[in-house]
Scaffold this motif. Structure first.
Motif, PDB file in Angstrom:
ATOM      1  N   LEU A 149       0.814  -1.223   0.000  1.00 27.13           N
ATOM      2  CA  LEU A 149       0.000   0.000   0.000  1.00 27.13           C
ATOM      3  C   LEU A 149       0.846   1.271   0.000  1.00 27.13           C
ATOM      4  CD1 LEU A 149      -2.875  -0.956   2.506  1.00 27.13           C
ATOM      5  CD2 LEU A 149      -2.674  -1.415   0.046  1.00 27.13           C
ATOM      6  N   HIS A 150       2.067   1.193  -0.541  1.00 28.57           N
ATOM      7  CA  HIS A 150       2.897   2.402  -0.591  1.00 28.57           C
ATOM      8  C   HIS A 150       3.800   2.330  -1.822  1.00 28.57           C
ATOM      9  CE1 HIS A 150       5.126   5.638   1.993  1.00 28.57           C
ATOM     10  NE2 HIS A 150       5.243   5.892   0.697  1.00 28.57           N
ATOM     11  N   LEU A 151       3.347   2.953  -2.906  1.00 31.27           N
ATOM     12  CA  LEU A 151       4.054   2.877  -4.192  1.00 31.27           C
ATOM     13  C   LEU A 151       4.018   4.230  -4.893  1.00 31.27           C
ATOM     14  CD1 LEU A 151       2.295  -0.421  -5.342  1.00 31.27           C
ATOM     15  CD2 LEU A 151       4.721  -0.240  -4.715  1.00 31.27           C
ATOM     16  N   HIS A 152       5.093   4.542  -5.602  1.00 30.10           N
ATOM     17  CA  HIS A 152       5.182   5.822  -6.317  1.00 30.10           C
ATOM     18  C   HIS A 152       5.316   5.614  -7.824  1.00 30.10           C
ATOM     19  CE1 HIS A 152       5.504   8.399  -2.755  1.00 30.10           C
ATOM     20  NE2 HIS A 152       6.086   7.347  -2.199  1.00 30.10           N
ATOM     21  N   THR A 153       4.831   6.599  -8.583  1.00 32.51           N
ATOM     22  CA  THR A 153       4.907   6.547 -10.048  1.00 32.51           C
ATOM     23  C   THR A 153       5.472   7.870 -10.577  1.00 32.51           C
ATOM     24  OG1 THR A 153       2.803   7.594 -10.656  1.00 32.51           O
ATOM     25  CG2 THR A 153       2.702   5.280  -9.971  1.00 32.51           C
ATOM     26  N   ASP A 203       1.243   8.549  -4.584  1.00 32.86           N
ATOM     27  CA  ASP A 203       2.177   9.587  -5.023  1.00 32.86           C
ATOM     28  C   ASP A 203       2.107  10.808  -4.105  1.00 32.86           C
ATOM     29  OD1 ASP A 203       3.746   8.774  -7.312  1.00 32.86           O
ATOM     30  OD2 ASP A 203       1.822   8.488  -8.334  1.00 32.86           O
ATOM     31  N   HIS A 204       3.200  11.576  -4.114  1.00 33.80           N
ATOM     32  CA  HIS A 204       3.298  12.762  -3.266  1.00 33.80           C
ATOM     33  C   HIS A 204       2.381  13.871  -3.777  1.00 33.80           C
ATOM     34  CE1 HIS A 204       6.928  11.194  -1.272  1.00 33.80           C
ATOM     35  NE2 HIS A 204       7.359  10.846  -2.475  1.00 33.80           N
ATOM     36  N   ASP A 205       1.392  14.235  -3.002  1.00 29.48           N
ATOM     37  CA  ASP A 205       0.529  15.393  -3.270  1.00 29.48           C
ATOM     38  C   ASP A 205      -0.148  15.378  -4.642  1.00 29.48           C
ATOM     39  OD1 ASP A 205       0.974  16.737  -0.753  1.00 29.48           O
ATOM     40  OD2 ASP A 205       3.006  17.151  -1.455  1.00 29.48           O
ATOM     41  N   ILE A 220      -2.703   8.199  -1.532  1.00 28.56           N
ATOM     42  CA  ILE A 220      -1.926   9.428  -1.707  1.00 28.56           C
ATOM     43  C   ILE A 220      -0.968   9.564  -0.519  1.00 28.56           C
ATOM     44  CG2 ILE A 220      -3.537  10.955  -0.455  1.00 28.56           C
ATOM     45  CD1 ILE A 220      -2.919  13.020  -2.786  1.00 28.56           C
ATOM     46  N   GLU A 221       0.151  10.266  -0.727  1.00 25.32           N
ATOM     47  CA  GLU A 221       1.067  10.605   0.375  1.00 25.32           C
ATOM     48  C   GLU A 221       1.169  12.127   0.384  1.00 25.32           C
ATOM     49  OE1 GLU A 221       5.014   8.852   0.092  1.00 25.32           O
ATOM     50  OE2 GLU A 221       5.390   9.187   2.226  1.00 25.32           O
ATOM     51  N   VAL A 222       0.503  12.732   1.351  1.00 26.46           N
ATOM     52  CA  VAL A 222       0.439  14.190   1.430  1.00 26.46           C
ATOM     53  C   VAL A 222       1.531  14.689   2.376  1.00 26.46           C
ATOM     54  CG1 VAL A 222      -1.009  16.165   2.080  1.00 26.46           C
ATOM     55  CG2 VAL A 222      -2.054  14.150   1.025  1.00 26.46           C
ATOM     56  N   SER A 281       6.021  -0.966   0.494  1.00 24.10           N
ATOM     57  CA  SER A 281       7.459  -0.924   0.210  1.00 24.10           C
ATOM     58  C   SER A 281       8.019   0.487   0.061  1.00 24.10           C
ATOM     59  CB  SER A 281       7.738  -1.687  -1.080  1.00 24.10           C
ATOM     60  OG  SER A 281       7.072  -1.049  -2.173  1.00 24.10           O
ATOM     61  N   ASP A 282       7.168   1.447  -0.385  1.00 28.94           N
ATOM     62  CA  ASP A 282       7.653   2.788  -0.767  1.00 28.94           C
ATOM     63  C   ASP A 282       8.561   2.698  -1.997  1.00 28.94           C
ATOM     64  OD1 ASP A 282       7.691   5.542  -0.570  1.00 28.94           O
ATOM     65  OD2 ASP A 282       8.753   5.618   1.340  1.00 28.94           O
ATOM     66  N   TYR A 283       8.249   1.734  -2.846  1.00 29.90           N
ATOM     67  CA  TYR A 283       9.020   1.534  -4.080  1.00 29.90           C
ATOM     68  C   TYR A 283       8.879   2.755  -4.992  1.00 29.90           C
ATOM     69  CZ  TYR A 283      10.274  -0.786  -8.533  1.00 29.90           C
ATOM     70  OH  TYR A 283      10.834  -1.142  -9.728  1.00 29.90           O
ATOM     71  N   HIS A 284      10.022   3.199  -5.539  1.00 30.50           N
ATOM     72  CA  HIS A 284      10.056   4.368  -6.430  1.00 30.50           C
ATOM     73  C   HIS A 284      10.506   4.002  -7.845  1.00 30.50           C
ATOM     74  CE1 HIS A 284       9.623   6.807  -2.794  1.00 30.50           C
ATOM     75  NE2 HIS A 284       9.509   7.886  -3.533  1.00 30.50           N
ATOM     76  N   GLY A 285      10.482   2.714  -8.167  1.00 32.33           N
ATOM     77  CA  GLY A 285      10.884   2.305  -9.513  1.00 32.33           C
ATOM     78  C   GLY A 285      12.336   1.907  -9.573  1.00 32.33           C
TER      79      GLY A 285
HETATM   80 FE    FE Z   1       6.577   7.417  -0.228  1.00 31.46          FE
END
Ligand code: FE
Ligand code: AMP
Ligand code: ZN
Ligand code: FE
Length: 275
Positions: free
Chosen positions: A4-8, A36-38, A61-63, A241-245
């Motif tokens: 539940l923590h992934l970025h694109t 994603d951030h904001d 979302i991650e605000v 994971s907070d995976y960022h690619g």
């Molecule tokens: Fe994050």
């Protein structure tokens, strides 16, 4: 695996939403949230790709909030991404990010480190796209000022370094209220990285629903500590994971850290009970 923590690429991730979904599936994820951030700009594409791939998709979302002059990352889940008031709030958040990046570039310039800030900001001018310091890190690498993302942060972008500029933004209380206003469940991201438990306690008083107990940067001691805190306050638990690619310079790897199914079931049950 439930992540539940992934970025694109809608923020500072390196994978497009569709690519991220494919990577998550290949890594064994069955349920995912993009956070994603904001911005919610990556959610529609990710949701469609997840549906096509047979994955369960949760809007996230991650605000970024600010407390004691520091960034606090606040996760929202199961909210309505199409809400107009949320969009207005996030637009302001992204505008603040752009101003901060311009300020960082100016500080770097005064320190003799020249990056093309206009080009950087133009690259991130797409609808709903959210810029962040990792973009500056990439420009520093391209300019030969740093060897990789971590090196760029450590030399220039963290507190005490020439390119550091404190963030301006809402308090956690406001962010929690805004996410609640769109029926979101709210979790504090990676409290073990933040290392300020009194701020977590304050957020609990402000109505926090959950704590991110499982995260790539959390030690087993962090996991036990924040699970205990969640239990003591009757809070839900989130994780990812907070995976960022690939090649993002971050240690969040897909398929290693996730939320236990029982914890996800409680979260989903609470979300269903609210709407
Ligand atoms: Fe994050
Ligand atoms: P910003 O959103 O502009 O505050 O940038 C923060 C983002 O930069 C975090 O969410 C991470 O993705 C990344 N980040 C923060 N610190 C580091 C670091 N030391 N090395 C690599 N990436 C970092
Ligand atoms: Zn990030
Ligand atoms: Fe974060």
């Amino acid at each position: 695996m439930i992540d539940l923590h992934l970025h694109t690429t809608a923020s500072d991730g390196r994978s497009t939403p569709a690519d991220l979904v494919a990577e998550a599936k290949a890594a064994g994820c069955r349920t995912i949230a993009v956070t994603d951030h904001d911005t919610v700009a990556g959610l529609a594409e990710a949701a469609a790709a997840a549906a096509a791939a047979g994955l369960t998709f949760i809007p996230g979302i991650e605000v970024t909030a600010v407390a004691d002059g520091r960034d606090i990352h606040i996760l929202g889940y199961f909210f309505d991404p199409s809400d107009r008031s949320l969009d207005e709030f996030l637009t302001i958040q992204r505008e603040r990010r752009r101003e901060r990046i311009a300020g960082i570039a100016e500080r770097l310039r005064r320190a003799g480190v020249v990056i093309d800030a206009d080009r950087l900001l133009a690259d991130y001018s797409g609808a709903g796209r959210s810029i962040g310091r990792p973009a500056v890190a990439q420009a520093l690498i391209a300019g030969g000022y740093a060897t990789d993302v971590s090196d760029a942060f450590e030399r220039y972008l963290v507190e005490g370094k020439p390119g550091y500029l404190p963030r301006v933004g809402p308090e956690p209380r406001e962010v929690i209220a805004r996410l609640h206003a769109v029926k979101g469940l709210v979790s504090v991201a990676h409290p073990g990285k933040m290392r300020r438990d009194y701020l977590v306690e304050a957020m609990i008083a402000d109505g926090l629903d959950a704590i991110e107990v499982y995260h790539s940067d959390h030690t087993i001691i962090d996991v036990v500590r924040y699970q205990t805190m969640a239990d003591a306050h009757g809070l839900l638990v989130t994780g990812g994971s907070d995976y960022h690619g690939p090649n993002s310079g971050r240690d969040g790897t897909l398929g290693l850290v996730g939320l236990p199914p029982a914890a996800f079931a409680r979260l989903a049950e609470r979300a269903a009970g609210r709407s």
